[in-house]
Design a protein around this motif. Structure first.
Motif, PDB file in Angstrom:
ATOM      1  N   PHE A  70       0.836  -1.202   0.000  1.00  0.00           N
ATOM      2  CA  PHE A  70       0.000   0.000   0.000  1.00  0.00           C
ATOM      3  C   PHE A  70       0.871   1.252   0.000  1.00  0.00           C
ATOM      4  CE2 PHE A  70      -3.065  -3.007   1.819  1.00  0.00           C
ATOM      5  CZ  PHE A  70      -4.223  -2.656   1.123  1.00  0.00           C
ATOM      6  N   THR A  71       0.471   2.226  -0.811  1.00  0.00           N
ATOM      7  CA  THR A  71       1.061   3.562  -0.768  1.00  0.00           C
ATOM      8  C   THR A  71      -0.051   4.567  -1.004  1.00  0.00           C
ATOM      9  OG1 THR A  71       2.578   5.126  -1.820  1.00  0.00           O
ATOM     10  CG2 THR A  71       1.692   3.370  -3.211  1.00  0.00           C
ATOM     11  N   GLN A  72       0.074   5.741  -0.399  1.00  0.00           N
ATOM     12  CA  GLN A  72      -0.966   6.754  -0.596  1.00  0.00           C
ATOM     13  C   GLN A  72      -0.774   7.524  -1.894  1.00  0.00           C
ATOM     14  OE1 GLN A  72      -0.398  10.379   2.023  1.00  0.00           O
ATOM     15  NE2 GLN A  72       1.022   8.988   3.019  1.00  0.00           N
ATOM     16  N   TYR A  73       0.362   7.297  -2.583  1.00  0.00           N
ATOM     17  CA  TYR A  73       0.678   8.092  -3.774  1.00  0.00           C
ATOM     18  C   TYR A  73       0.649   7.224  -5.029  1.00  0.00           C
ATOM     19  CZ  TYR A  73       2.427  11.391  -0.287  1.00  0.00           C
ATOM     20  OH  TYR A  73       2.535  12.236   0.781  1.00  0.00           O
ATOM     21  N   VAL A  74      -0.176   7.607  -5.994  1.00  0.00           N
ATOM     22  CA  VAL A  74      -0.221   6.888  -7.272  1.00  0.00           C
ATOM     23  C   VAL A  74       1.134   6.978  -7.965  1.00  0.00           C
ATOM     24  CG1 VAL A  74      -1.257   6.882  -9.585  1.00  0.00           C
ATOM     25  CG2 VAL A  74      -2.709   7.203  -7.561  1.00  0.00           C
TER      26      VAL A  74
ATOM     27  N   GLY B 119      -7.611   4.628  -7.790  1.00  0.00           N
ATOM     28  CA  GLY B 119      -8.945   5.206  -7.854  1.00  0.00           C
ATOM     29  C   GLY B 119      -9.543   5.255  -9.240  1.00  0.00           C
ATOM     30  N   GLY B 120      -8.719   5.278 -10.266  1.00  0.00           N
ATOM     31  CA  GLY B 120      -9.222   5.330 -11.630  1.00  0.00           C
ATOM     32  C   GLY B 120      -9.488   3.969 -12.245  1.00  0.00           C
TER      33      GLY B 120
ATOM     34  N   PRO C 103     -11.518   0.931 -13.352  1.00  0.00           N
ATOM     35  CA  PRO C 103     -12.948   0.637 -13.495  1.00  0.00           C
ATOM     36  C   PRO C 103     -13.363  -0.537 -12.619  1.00  0.00           C
ATOM     37  CG  PRO C 103     -11.900   0.892 -15.642  1.00  0.00           C
ATOM     38  CD  PRO C 103     -10.798   0.846 -14.630  1.00  0.00           C
ATOM     39  N   VAL C 104     -14.644  -0.585 -12.273  1.00  0.00           N
ATOM     40  CA  VAL C 104     -15.139  -1.617 -11.368  1.00  0.00           C
ATOM     41  C   VAL C 104     -14.867  -3.012 -11.913  1.00  0.00           C
ATOM     42  CG1 VAL C 104     -17.215  -2.569 -10.289  1.00  0.00           C
ATOM     43  CG2 VAL C 104     -16.899  -0.090 -10.395  1.00  0.00           C
ATOM     44  N   ALA C 105     -15.130  -3.237 -13.226  1.00  0.00           N
ATOM     45  CA  ALA C 105     -14.925  -4.568 -13.804  1.00  0.00           C
ATOM     46  C   ALA C 105     -13.459  -4.978 -13.738  1.00  0.00           C
ATOM     47  CB  ALA C 105     -15.425  -4.596 -15.246  1.00  0.00           C
ATOM     48  N   ALA C 106     -12.557  -4.034 -14.060  1.00  0.00           N
ATOM     49  CA  ALA C 106     -11.126  -4.339 -14.013  1.00  0.00           C
ATOM     50  C   ALA C 106     -10.679  -4.600 -12.580  1.00  0.00           C
ATOM     51  CB  ALA C 106     -10.331  -3.179 -14.614  1.00  0.00           C
ATOM     52  N   ARG C 107     -11.263  -3.865 -11.661  1.00  0.00           N
ATOM     53  CA  ARG C 107     -10.943  -4.048 -10.243  1.00  0.00           C
ATOM     54  C   ARG C 107     -11.297  -5.462  -9.789  1.00  0.00           C
ATOM     55  NH1 ARG C 107     -11.268  -0.026  -5.952  1.00  0.00           N
ATOM     56  NH2 ARG C 107     -11.712  -0.978  -3.945  1.00  0.00           N
ATOM     57  N   GLU C 108     -12.493  -5.916 -10.157  1.00  0.00           N
ATOM     58  CA  GLU C 108     -12.929  -7.250  -9.766  1.00  0.00           C
ATOM     59  C   GLU C 108     -12.060  -8.327 -10.403  1.00  0.00           C
ATOM     60  OE1 GLU C 108     -17.043  -7.243 -10.794  1.00  0.00           O
ATOM     61  OE2 GLU C 108     -17.605  -5.856  -9.184  1.00  0.00           O
ATOM     62  N   ALA C 109     -11.618  -8.097 -11.645  1.00  0.00           N
ATOM     63  CA  ALA C 109     -10.748  -9.067 -12.320  1.00  0.00           C
ATOM     64  C   ALA C 109      -9.388  -9.145 -11.630  1.00  0.00           C
ATOM     65  CB  ALA C 109     -10.584  -8.681 -13.790  1.00  0.00           C
ATOM     66  N   MET C 110      -8.875  -7.979 -11.177  1.00  0.00           N
ATOM     67  CA  MET C 110      -7.597  -7.967 -10.460  1.00  0.00           C
ATOM     68  C   MET C 110      -7.685  -8.772  -9.173  1.00  0.00           C
ATOM     69  SD  MET C 110      -6.169  -4.068 -10.723  1.00  0.00           S
ATOM     70  CE  MET C 110      -5.528  -3.391 -12.257  1.00  0.00           C
ATOM     71  N   VAL C 111      -8.778  -8.588  -8.433  1.00  0.00           N
ATOM     72  CA  VAL C 111      -8.955  -9.326  -7.183  1.00  0.00           C
ATOM     73  C   VAL C 111      -8.982 -10.827  -7.464  1.00  0.00           C
ATOM     74  CG1 VAL C 111     -10.551  -9.774  -5.284  1.00  0.00           C
ATOM     75  CG2 VAL C 111     -10.135  -7.425  -6.016  1.00  0.00           C
ATOM     76  N   ALA C 112      -9.701 -11.223  -8.512  1.00  0.00           N
ATOM     77  CA  ALA C 112      -9.796 -12.648  -8.850  1.00  0.00           C
ATOM     78  C   ALA C 112      -8.427 -13.221  -9.220  1.00  0.00           C
ATOM     79  CB  ALA C 112     -10.784 -12.837  -9.996  1.00  0.00           C
ATOM     80  N   ARG C 113      -7.634 -12.479  -9.987  1.00  0.00           N
ATOM     81  CA  ARG C 113      -6.300 -12.964 -10.373  1.00  0.00           C
ATOM     82  C   ARG C 113      -5.402 -13.118  -9.153  1.00  0.00           C
ATOM     83  NH1 ARG C 113      -6.883  -9.430 -14.836  1.00  0.00           N
ATOM     84  NH2 ARG C 113      -5.648  -7.830 -13.792  1.00  0.00           N
ATOM     85  N   PHE C 114      -5.460 -12.143  -8.251  1.00  0.00           N
ATOM     86  CA  PHE C 114      -4.615 -12.227  -7.062  1.00  0.00           C
ATOM     87  C   PHE C 114      -5.036 -13.404  -6.183  1.00  0.00           C
ATOM     88  CE2 PHE C 114      -3.567 -11.163  -2.650  1.00  0.00           C
ATOM     89  CZ  PHE C 114      -2.205 -10.940  -2.777  1.00  0.00           C
ATOM     90  N   GLN C 115      -6.327 -13.554  -5.966  1.00  0.00           N
ATOM     91  CA  GLN C 115      -6.814 -14.635  -5.124  1.00  0.00           C
ATOM     92  C   GLN C 115      -6.506 -16.006  -5.718  1.00  0.00           C
ATOM     93  OE1 GLN C 115      -7.124 -13.222  -2.165  1.00  0.00           O
ATOM     94  NE2 GLN C 115      -9.127 -14.127  -1.713  1.00  0.00           N
TER      95      GLN C 115
ATOM     96  N   SER D 222      -3.399   1.606  -4.164  1.00  0.00           N
ATOM     97  CA  SER D 222      -3.552   2.956  -3.628  1.00  0.00           C
ATOM     98  C   SER D 222      -4.336   2.860  -2.327  1.00  0.00           C
ATOM     99  CB  SER D 222      -4.304   3.835  -4.633  1.00  0.00           C
ATOM    100  OG  SER D 222      -4.810   4.987  -4.007  1.00  0.00           O
ATOM    101  N   LEU D 223      -3.806   3.407  -1.258  1.00  0.00           N
ATOM    102  CA  LEU D 223      -4.393   3.228   0.061  1.00  0.00           C
ATOM    103  C   LEU D 223      -5.834   3.717   0.117  1.00  0.00           C
ATOM    104  CD1 LEU D 223      -3.828   2.331   2.974  1.00  0.00           C
ATOM    105  CD2 LEU D 223      -3.114   4.649   3.468  1.00  0.00           C
ATOM    106  N   LYS D 224      -6.106   4.882  -0.439  1.00  0.00           N
ATOM    107  CA  LYS D 224      -7.451   5.436  -0.322  1.00  0.00           C
ATOM    108  C   LYS D 224      -8.439   4.693  -1.204  1.00  0.00           C
ATOM    109  CE  LYS D 224      -9.647   9.593   0.921  1.00  0.00           C
ATOM    110  NZ  LYS D 224      -9.442  10.961   1.358  1.00  0.00           N
TER     111      LYS D 224
END
Length: 734
Positions: A572-576, A598-599, A601-613, A623-625
């Motif tokens: 985690f870092t607070q700075y992009v 923060g930028g 997209p929701v679909a890409a975010r969910e795909a990233m979580v699935a790949r990591f898991q 990004s921390l926030k």
């Protein structure tokens, strides 16, 4: 007048004896007794002029005060004399003081039913909703009901009748005869007491008073006790998880609730059925979402509470809410009120609508036009500023019940707690200004040790908070180890750090007001970026990354060990900008990463979580926030905080992406701190904030206001780069 020996405080001599020198006790006062007494009297007479005649008396042993002078001695004169060393002692038989106590209960005065309606018991028309468990709680919790302060007045241990109070008030004298004895009273206090007798209060104000045992009436503290149904309600709310469980797990829930989740469901049911609302403030990962889903299902079984549910949440959590409803409440119709094609047509009882804080802010009028059975604010710290447009619009949406969810109800100060609870249960804590005067300022400044206890007694029934570390909450969770890892600055970083401090302190010393605050924030941000990596501060387009940052060197060492063990990690870092540098650096080293910000997209975010898991990407940069809430990343065994946020609660939430229900492996948390820099001193600030939350409950990315208000000297000490001698207490920073 009596004289006391300084050498022997137990030795008391009447002034007449001291003047004549009679008796061994008078002699013990010494040869200067008369002179010392006259000097003391002169000082006392300046503080309270009615003593002046004693200075010319042959023997200054007695005076006859007028009524108004006795009243003065009951208050201001006594304090003024104490400042000169003169104490006022009242005869023992007059020492019983006049006291007032308020007893609150439903209005029972003659004619009250005609004005306010009858006081009903559960089961009668207009009482609490069916299925609420009743328990003898009356219907006076409706918004238009009023309760009476029924006053009890006493002198010592003797309670006064109304006629006796009237007689005391009409006498207007400080010394009166009552029940064959003389009584010393303050006539003004008696008049105030008589005027208070017809005071009415709202149910929420009454409940707040009986929970804390006191209230402010006309700016004066008054003891308050409850009677009848209000006392039964107080007992019912006093222990959020205690009492008989009123409802079982809903039959439609496709899961088995843990014991603490079932207790949480019963608490939510109790509060919402009474129309009180509440904040479920469990640690991240303990299942707040499934508890609310169970509440939604239960409320559909009761005609008085059935209705559609509206969930307002951050954009990043909409997908999670939809998946959780589909998983645990199959058959529940869930729709997203988001994007361009959003509508509420055909909305029915039992439906669930998901929307974001941003959409709610834009379309609050349409949402407010619908009758909601339950309104849920997830990550409720998003409305911690009551003056923000988001908080104001959320308040316009009506519902039969309101529930806030937040793992961090207090991030920076207690005003944030006020904002959340004043939304769930309006009026509970009074106005914000009064709340800050009565509770927040004293707790935050540490000037009144009992203030935190009083505030805790008031908010505890309305805020349920369980931690992973609490006994019996999540015994299956593996251990978590948190380590602060100090690193040294490289010579390049140290040179930049000292140059920026020198240049900015000069400018700050010449600035004032908002301009100065802005320069302080700029300085602190610049120093944190230098501690991260010189290229981040210098904004280099094609930087040389390796070998320039102590933090980066430590991160490389940590990742070498973690990856060799086949483990995964969150960084985690607070700075992009810093995350982009890490992404490029790790790519050069052949380490597979992905970056969520923060930028994304929701679909890409969910795909990233699935790949990591799934274990496809071992290092997840976040990004921390943007990624500190709402994600389930239990694949991670390590969490690295590359830089420190101003807020410990935000860091804790980020860590809970990995350390949550479902985690089966020990989790190690690494906080990287640049040694001898401002980051070192921020750690103490974070500890104080943790203590503040813990004191009351038993995010913000903004620079804390206390830092922007430091004097030039304090700021210089905060940001000064310390050497080894300073850090070990051997140099001038001792």
């Amino acid at each position: 007048l009596q004289l006391h020996s300084a050498a022997d405080p137990a030795l008391v001599v009447d002034a007449a004896d001291a003047w004549s020198g009679a008796g061994p006790a008078a002699a013990a006062l010494g040869p200067r007794a008369r002179m010392d007494a006259l000097l003391a009297l002169r000082r006392a007479a300046r503080a309270w002029p009615p003593l002046a005649p004693l200075l010319t008396a042959a023997v200054p042993d007695a005076m006859e005060p007028a009524d108004e002078e006795i009243v003065e001695l009951l208050g201001p004169a006594s304090r003024a004399l104490a400042a000169t060393g003169m104490r006022v002692h009242w005869p023992r038989e007059l020492a019983d003081r006049f006291t007032t106590r308020a007893v609150i209960g439903p209005v029972e005065e003659p004619g009250a039913e005609a004005e306010h309606g009858p006081v009903e018991e559960p089961g009668a028309a207009g009482s609490v909703p069916a299925g609420s468990g009743g328990g003898g709680v009356p219907s006076f919790l409706s918004a238009d009901a009023l309760l009476a302060f029924n006053w009890r007045f006493s002198v010592g241990d003797q309670e006064l009748t109304r006629a006796e109070l009237d007689r005391l008030a009409e006498a207007g004298r400080p010394l009166v005869r009552l029940r064959d004895r003389w009584v010393l009273i303050d006539p003004a206090e008696v008049l105030r007491a008589r005027e208070r007798q017809d005071r009415k209060v709202t149910p929420v104000d009454a409940l707040a008073a009986v929970l804390t045992g006191g209230a402010d009436v006309d700016g004066r503290p008054v003891e308050v006790v409850a009677t009848g149904a209000l006392e039964r309600l107080r007992e019912r709310l006093a222990d959020p998880e205690g009492g008989v469980r009123e409802i079982p797990q809903p039959a439609g829930l496709a899961a088995t609730l843990r014991d603490y989740q079932l207790r949480g469901l019963n608490w939510l049911h109790r509060m919402t059925s009474l129309g009180l609302g509440g904040c479920l403030a469990d640690d991240m990962g303990l299942g707040k979402t499934i508890t609310v889903i169970a509440l939604h299902l239960h409320r559909q079984d009761e005609p008085a509470t059935a209705g559609p549910t509206l969930v307002v949440c951050p954009t990043s959590l909409m997908g999670n809410w939809q998946r959780e409803f589909e998983r645990f409440a199959p058959g529940t119709r869930v729709r997203r009120f988001h994007g361009t094609a959003r509508d509420l047509d055909g909305l029915a009882d039992g439906d669930v609508v998901l929307t974001t804080y941003g959409t709610m802010r834009l379309d609050a009028e349409r949402l407010a036009a619908r009758p909601w059975g339950l309104l849920v604010a997830d990550e409720a710290q998003h409305v911690k500023n009551p003056y923000s447009a988001t908080a104001r619009r959320l308040r316009t949406i009506g519902a039969r019940a309101r529930v806030a969810l937040s793992g961090t109800p207090v991030e920076n100060n207690l005003s944030e707690l006020w904002a959340i609870l004043d939304w769930t249960t309006p009026g509970l804590l009074g106005g914000l200004g009064a709340f800050r005067r009565r509770y927040a300022a004293a707790v935050e400044e540490g000037t009144d040790p009992a203030a935190a206890e009083r505030l805790g007694a008031l908010v505890r029934p309305f805020l349920l908070r369980r931690r992973k570390a609490d006994p019996g909450i999540a015994p299956e969770l593996p251990p978590k180890t948190e380590t602060d890892r100090a690193v040294s600055l490289t010579p390049e970083q140290a040179g930049l750090y000292e140059a920026v401090v020198r240049e900015n302190l000069l400018a700050i010393g010449e600035a004032e007001g908002m301009a100065r605050r802005g320069l302080v924030v700029k300085l602190l941000t610049s120093l944190k970026q230098i501690c991260n990596h010189p290229a981040q501060y210098l904004k280099e387009e094609r930087p040389r990354i390796a070998g320039r940052s102590g933090k980066l060197e430590l991160l490389d060492e940590l990742l070498d060990t973690i990856l060799a063990e086949g483990a995964s990690t969150l960084v985690f870092t607070q700075y992009v900008g810093m995350a982009r540098l890490l992404e490029a650096h790790l790519a050069e080293r052949g380490v597979a990463t992905q970056f969520l910000h923060g930028g994304t997209p929701v679909a890409a975010r969910e795909a990233m979580v699935a790949r990591f898991q799934a274990g496809e990407v071992p290092v997840f940069l976040l990004s921390l926030k943007a990624a500190g809430t709402g994600l389930n990343l239990t694949r991670a065994e390590h969490v690295v905080h590359y830089d420190r946020w101003w807020n410990p609660a935000v860091e804790a939430q980020a860590t809970d992406r990995a350390y949550r229900i479902g985690q089966t492996r020990p989790v190690q948390v690494h906080r990287i701190i640049a040694e001898g820099t401002v980051e070192d001193r921020i750690a103490a600030l974070l500890d104080r904030k943790r203590e503040l939350a813990d004191a009351v409950l038993g995010g913000s990315g903004d620079t804390p206001a206390e830092l922007t208000e430091l004097t030039d000297a304090e700021l210089a000490e905060l940001v000064r780069l310390r050497g080894d001698d300073d850090r070990h207490g051997n140099g001038d920073g001792r």
